[in-house]
Design a protein around this motif. Structure first.
Motif, PDB file in Angstrom:
ATOM      1  N   THR A 220       0.835  -1.197   0.000  1.00  0.00           N
ATOM      2  CA  THR A 220       0.000   0.000   0.000  1.00  0.00           C
ATOM      3  C   THR A 220       0.875   1.253   0.000  1.00  0.00           C
ATOM      4  OG1 THR A 220      -1.758  -1.141   1.178  1.00  0.00           O
ATOM      5  CG2 THR A 220      -1.788   1.260   1.273  1.00  0.00           C
TER       6      THR A 220
ATOM      7  N   ASP B 196       0.583   4.881   0.878  1.00  0.00           N
ATOM      8  CA  ASP B 196      -0.267   5.853   1.576  1.00  0.00           C
ATOM      9  C   ASP B 196       0.573   7.061   1.975  1.00  0.00           C
ATOM     10  OD1 ASP B 196       1.294   4.825   3.636  1.00  0.00           O
ATOM     11  OD2 ASP B 196      -0.365   3.758   4.589  1.00  0.00           O
TER      12      ASP B 196
ATOM     13  N   HIS C 102      -3.851   7.241  -4.317  1.00  0.00           N
ATOM     14  CA  HIS C 102      -5.135   7.232  -3.613  1.00  0.00           C
ATOM     15  C   HIS C 102      -5.746   8.626  -3.561  1.00  0.00           C
ATOM     16  CE1 HIS C 102      -4.207   9.068   0.335  1.00  0.00           C
ATOM     17  NE2 HIS C 102      -3.009   8.546   0.171  1.00  0.00           N
ATOM     18  N   HIS C 103      -4.940   9.660  -3.719  1.00  0.00           N
ATOM     19  CA  HIS C 103      -5.455  11.033  -3.716  1.00  0.00           C
ATOM     20  C   HIS C 103      -6.333  11.326  -4.935  1.00  0.00           C
ATOM     21  CE1 HIS C 103      -3.427  12.505  -0.166  1.00  0.00           C
ATOM     22  NE2 HIS C 103      -2.324  11.924  -0.578  1.00  0.00           N
TER      23      HIS C 103
ATOM     24  N   TYR D 279      -8.608   9.193  -6.075  1.00  0.00           N
ATOM     25  CA  TYR D 279      -9.799   8.358  -5.965  1.00  0.00           C
ATOM     26  C   TYR D 279     -10.631   8.809  -4.764  1.00  0.00           C
ATOM     27  CZ  TYR D 279      -6.993   5.569  -9.147  1.00  0.00           C
ATOM     28  OH  TYR D 279      -6.230   5.167 -10.200  1.00  0.00           O
ATOM     29  N   GLY D 280     -11.722   8.125  -4.537  1.00  0.00           N
ATOM     30  CA  GLY D 280     -12.607   8.474  -3.423  1.00  0.00           C
ATOM     31  C   GLY D 280     -11.968   8.213  -2.070  1.00  0.00           C
TER      32      GLY D 280
ATOM     33  N   GLY E 233     -11.009   6.808   1.376  1.00  0.00           N
ATOM     34  CA  GLY E 233     -10.912   5.436   1.862  1.00  0.00           C
ATOM     35  C   GLY E 233     -10.352   4.454   0.840  1.00  0.00           C
ATOM     36  N   THR E 234     -10.026   4.913  -0.367  1.00  0.00           N
ATOM     37  CA  THR E 234      -9.471   4.031  -1.383  1.00  0.00           C
ATOM     38  C   THR E 234      -8.047   3.656  -1.015  1.00  0.00           C
ATOM     39  OG1 THR E 234     -10.821   5.048  -3.114  1.00  0.00           O
ATOM     40  CG2 THR E 234      -8.893   3.822  -3.839  1.00  0.00           C
ATOM     41  N   VAL E 235      -7.747   2.384  -1.112  1.00  0.00           N
ATOM     42  CA  VAL E 235      -6.394   1.897  -0.864  1.00  0.00           C
ATOM     43  C   VAL E 235      -5.746   1.685  -2.230  1.00  0.00           C
ATOM     44  CG1 VAL E 235      -5.026   0.019   0.102  1.00  0.00           C
ATOM     45  CG2 VAL E 235      -7.069   0.809   1.299  1.00  0.00           C
ATOM     46  N   SER E 236      -4.521   2.141  -2.369  1.00  0.00           N
ATOM     47  CA  SER E 236      -3.842   2.033  -3.656  1.00  0.00           C
ATOM     48  C   SER E 236      -2.417   1.544  -3.465  1.00  0.00           C
ATOM     49  CB  SER E 236      -3.833   3.389  -4.358  1.00  0.00           C
ATOM     50  OG  SER E 236      -3.119   3.328  -5.570  1.00  0.00           O
TER      51      SER E 236
END
Length: 173
Positions: free
Chosen positions: A91, A93, A112-113, A115-116, A118-121
């Motif tokens: 991940t 983050d 993740h910034h 996306y919506g 709480g999205t994990v990327s």
């Protein structure tokens, strides 16, 4: 008049804050550049395009040299643009960004910034537009060291396929 100013002047100030228009000065600069280049955007931007293409080629070949053999790190290969997206098996983050910035002196944008909430990327975006060739190499070395350290910490096994760069802890660019 409102408080000593003309209503039209006050409305103009408000409009300038709400309207998204290119400033007249910027329009004049672009117009001059187009006139100087026979009204061709391609010709007007040839120097910048060459720099961006060279940076992109260097980043893509640099990523391949540092990560291709390991197979755990992948990336997109755009034909143009200012960014490359790297995918890692962990991940990505804000905590990883902060650690990488403070310990390795390299920055990126966690995907993740984009996306919506709480999205994990597991992706990060590298910006390549304004860097010199030397800064690109230095940044890729530092990124490789950070990713290698994270992979080693995650698996407990050193990642022999990714070369050690010797970037010191706390290094700053």
């Amino acid at each position: 008049m409102a408080g000593g100013a003309l209503l039209a002047d006050e409305l103009s100030k408000i409009k300038s804050m709400l309207t998204v228009n290119t400033s007249p000065i910027a329009q004049a600069v672009i117009g001059g550049k187009l006139i100087a280049n026979d009204f061709s955007l391609v010709a007007a931007n040839a120097k910048e395009t060459a720099v961006y293409q060279a940076n992109l080629a260097q980043v893509l070949s640099g990523l391949a040299a540092r990560f291709r053999a390991a197979g755990q790190v992948t990336w997109n290969e755009p034909e143009g643009g200012f960014f490359v997206v790297v995918t890692v098996p962990f991940t990505v983050d804000d905590a990883f960004l902060e650690h990488t910035a403070s310990e390795y002196g390299v920055l990126f944008t966690p995907m993740h910034h984009f996306y919506g909430a709480g999205t994990v990327s597991r992706q990060l975006r590298l910006s390549i537009s304004t860097l010199t060739p030397e800064k690109i190499e230095e940044g890729l070395d530092r990124l490789a060291a950070a990713i290698t350290a994270r992979l080693t910490a995650t698996t407990g096994v050193p990642t022999a396929d990714i070369p050690s760069t010797g970037v010191p802890t706390g290094a700053a660019s």
